[in-house]
Design a protein around this motif. Structure first.
Motif: not given
Lengths: 355, 355
Positions: B55-63
Motif C-alpha cells: 500500500q506504501g502508506n504510513d501505516g497498513a490498512l487491515l481488514p
C-alpha cells in the motif's frame, strides 16, 4: 513484583525502591529478572497506568475492534533526547499516533519498546516516560504493552524508543497515497520545518534561534475535524523526515501525478527561514512532527481549509498548490520571483537522527 | 520509487540497483529520502511481499478482526546477530509471534522496525531480512508495516529489530498469568536452555558445544494444538529471558500461588547441561525461544501432554511440577538428590543480550 533489589543483591522481604534520582540503567535491567521487573513496575507501569498494561502478561488482551484496523510503527532515535518543545518520549507517542491518524483511523492502542544504553540516568528515563504518559493521556490513547532491552555502553545512544499503534478506520473513510487526482488542491496545516530546525538549532547551538520550538503534536483531532467537515479528502500525510518535498514526491509517485506548489503560499516561521538560510538548508526538506498535508478535491478545498483553521493545530493552514497531470510525476514550484523549479526527492542525508 | 541513486548522486531516469553484495548502510538510508525509499523497495518490500506492505502508506490498512485483539512487542538486540540455529531476523519474528500466541491468540500481523548502524553490510541486512521473511511466511503471518532508522557508527550495534504483533483470540479462550491454581500441573514443551547456551557457546567459542543449537521457533501451531485438545489450560508462557525459573516466579506472583518442581522431570539436553556446568550457569535461568510452559488443570494434564507430544515442537514435552498453595509464592524444586531448594527470581544479569 514489589520485592526489590539493588546492586544485584536480592534480599527476600526487603524492599528498596529504585533510586531514580541518582541511579543508572545497568545490564540487569534487561535481564528478564527481578531488576527488570522492578524497573517496569516502578517506572513504566505506574506512569502508563491502565488496566491493559496491568494484566502483566506477555501481550495485552484488548476488546474486539469495530472496524478496519490500521497498524503503524516508528523507531525513534532523535538526538538530542530533549529539545525545545519536546523530547523523545512525546515524539515517540505523537509520531505513531500521527501515522495511524493520517490513514483516517482513530488511534486506540500503542506498544512501546525501549532499547536502553547501560549507564543511562534513570532520572532522564523517568522524565521521558512521564512525557510519553502525558502525551498518550492527552491523546486518549493507551500504552498497553511494552518491552525493555539494555545494551552495553557504546552499543546504543541513551535510549531508542519504538512505538507501534493500532487504530480503527470509520466506515466510509478511504485515504491513501494513491488517491491524488489532477485538479486536487494541496493543503498544509501550518508552518513548515519547525521540528527539524528546533533540533538543528540545539545541536549547532545557534544563539539567535531560541524562538524555534518543535511542533511535535498528536494530529488525530485535526484529522477528525477534517473528516467531519465532509470535505472530499483524498490523501493525508504527516511530512516528517524529508519534509514536505519528500512527502509530496511520494504521493506523486504513488498516484501517478505531478504537483505545482506556490512558494509564496507556503507558511514558514521567519526564525525557521533565517536558521535554514544560515545552515544552507531548504525548509521544504526539513522534518515536521505536528503538521498535516491534505490532498483535497478542488471543490472542497476551502471547506477543508476552514475546518483546519478552526482547530488549534491548524490555525495557520494554507492551500499551497495543485495536483496536475505529469507523466514524470514531478513536484514543481512557482518561486517567489515568478520562476519555476523542480522540488526533487531528498538525496543523501540532510538532517540525521531528527526523529 | 524505482529511480535510484548511489553515492548520494541522483540522476533522473538512471536506475542503479542497490549494491547489496558490497554496499553498506549509510546515514542517507535513514533520511526519509530517495536512498531510504530504495532500500525499503529493493530490500524490505520485495522480501516481505504482501499487499498490505505494498500500500506504501504510513501505516497498513487491515481488514476488521473478528474477535478480541492481542498486541505484543519485543525489541531484539541479540549478539551475535547470527548464531547456531538462527539469527536476529527469525528470532524477531518468532519472539513476537510467541508473545501473541501464549495469550491464546492466532497471530495475524507483524510490524518490523529497524535501527541500523552506519557501516552495517547490506549483505548481512539482506540475509536477516530474508530470514524474517521466511519465518513470517512459514508462520502464515504478514509483516504489514515497518520503519528504518540509521544511527552513526558507534551509536548502535549492527542492527536492532523491534517487532509488534497483533492477533485475535478465539471465543472461549481465557489464558492469563493470574489463572494458576493449587493442584494445577506444570508442563514444558521440551528441553530447556538451548537458545541461551547456543548464544553463549558462540560468544565464548566453546569448542565442545557445537551440538547446541537455538530452539528459536514459532509456537502458535503448538498452542493451537494444545487448545484444540480441549484440555483446561490456565496459563501459557514462553520462558525467554530469565528462563523457566523467572517465568514460573512471575506466574506464581501473579496468581498468588507457590510451585514445586521435580528436577528429574525437567528435560535438558546433555550438551546444554555440560556447557552450563562449564560456565557456571543454571539451565533453569537460561533463555528459550521455542518452548512453551503450560499450567493445566490436574485432570487434563495427561491430555495436554499428549497433545504437545504429537506436535513436532513438543516431542520432548514433560510434566515438571505442581502448583501449590504458598503465601510466599515460592517456586521450589525437589532436587535429583531428594532435597529441596528455592528457585528464586533471577537477580542481576546472567546472560546479557540473549534476545
Amino acid at each position: 513484583m514489589n520485592d526489590a533489589l539493588n546492586g544485584g543483591k536480592v534480599r527476600k522481604g526487603y524492599v528498596r525502591a529504585l533510586d531514580i534520582k541518582n541511579g543508572r540503567v545497568d545490564m540487569s535491567h534487561g535481564s528478564g529478572g527481578r531488576a527488570m521487573a522492578q524497573l517496569i513496575e516502578e517506572l513504566f507501569t505506574d506512569a502508563f497506568d491502565n488496566d491493559y498494561l496491568r494484566q502483566g502478561n506477555d501481550g495485552a488482551l484488548l476488546p474486539q475492534a469495530s472496524g478496519r484496523l490500521v497498524m503503524a510503527t516508528d523507531s525513534h532515535v532523535v538526538s538530542p533526547l530533549f529539545f525545545p518543545g519536546g523530547d523523545i518520549g512525546c515524539l515517540s507517542v505523537h509520531g505513531t499516533i500521527n501515522d495511524v491518524a493520517v490513514m483516517g483511523a482513530r488511534p486506540l492502542y500503542l506498544s512501546a519498546s525501549f532499547i536502553l544504553e547501560e549507564g543511562f540516568p534513570l532520572a532522564d528515563l523517568e522524565r521521558i516516560v512521564m512525557s510519553m504518559a502525558l502525551s498518550a493521556k492527552n491523546a486518549g490513547v493507551h500504552i498497553v504493552t511494552g518491552d525493555t532491552k539494555v545494551v552495553e555502553q557504546g552499543k546504543g545512544d541513551g535510549v531508542f524508543i519504538t512505538t507501534t499503534g493500532v487504530g480503527v478506520v470509520p466506515d466510509g473513510v478511504h485515504l491513501s497515497g494513491d488517491r491524488a487526482r489532477a485538479g486536487d488542491r494541496i493543503l498544509v496545516s501550518g508552518t513548515l520545518g519547525d521540528h527539524g530546525m528546533a533540533i538543528m538549532a540545539q545541536r549547532e547551538s545557534l544563539g539567535f534561534s531560541s524562538a524555534i520550538v518543535s511542533d511535535t503534536a498528536a494530529l488525530h483531532g485535526l484529522v477528525a475535524a477534517l473528516l467531519d467537515s465532509g470535505a472530499d479528502i483524498h490523501v493525508l500525510r504527516d511530512p516528517t523526515r524529508g519534509g514536505l518535498a519528500t512527502t509530496l514526491n511520494e504521493i506523486a509517485a504513488q498516484s501517478g501525478v505531478g504537483m505545482m506548489l506556490d512558494e509564496r503560499a507556503i507558511p514558514i516561521n521567519p526564525e525557521v527561514a533565517s536558521a535554514c538560510e544560515f545552515l544552507g538548508l531548504d525548509p521544504l526538506y526539513v522534518a515536521n512532527e505536528g503538521k498535516l498535508v491534505a490532498i483535497v478535491a478542488a471543490a472542497d478545498a476551502e471547506r477543508a481549509l476552514a475546518a483546519m483553521r478552526e482547530h488549534p493545530l491548524g490555525a495557520q493552514a494554507a492551500i499551497v498548490g495543485t495536483v496536475q497531470e505529469d507523466a514524470h510525476h514531478f513536484v514543481q514550484m512557482t518561486t517567489g520571483f515568478g520562476g519555476r523549479r523542480i522540488v526533487d526527492w531528498l538525496s543523501g542525508e540532510q538532517l540525521p537522527r531528527i526523529c
